[in-house]
Motif scaffolding. Structure first.
Motif: not given
Length: 105
Positions: A81-96
């Motif tokens: 399960k990717p961490g929040k920071e990793m998800r944000q790096r993979l999908n820049p610009g998308l809101p959590d």
């Protein structure tokens, strides 16, 4: 990236370390993660993600060639399960996603 590429990059970024030292470091880290997962522990690397072990229950499967029903035994599977920071790096610009949406998915 494969293991040898990881070792080569670590060696290039750390010229004061020999390639054998980087190889030993990578082997030690991956070995410890493997030991923890085999023991049933969860491994969390902050900012990256978490590895855990899931049990896949026994079930009835099908032979795709014959269509015959075959028993599939219980087995363990690796889950990441990717961490929040990793998800944000993979999908820049998308809101959590909102917490309500995370539970649904």
């Amino acid at each position: 990236m494969v293991r040898s590429e990881l070792i080569a990059r670590l060696t290039a970024q750390n010229p004061h370390l020999h390639e054998k030292d980087c190889e030993a470091i990578v082997s030690a880290i991956l070995g410890r993660i493997e030991e923890a997962l085999v023991a049933g522990d969860r491994v969390e690397i902050r900012g990256f993600g978490a590895f855990s072990r899931k049990t896949m229950r026994a079930r009835q499967g099908r032979n795709p060639k014959t269509g015959e029903s075959v028993p599939v035994t219980e087995k363990k599977a690796l889950h990441f399960k990717p961490g929040k920071e990793m998800r944000q790096r993979l999908n820049p610009g998308l809101p959590d996603a909102l917490p309500e949406l995370r539970r649904a998915g």
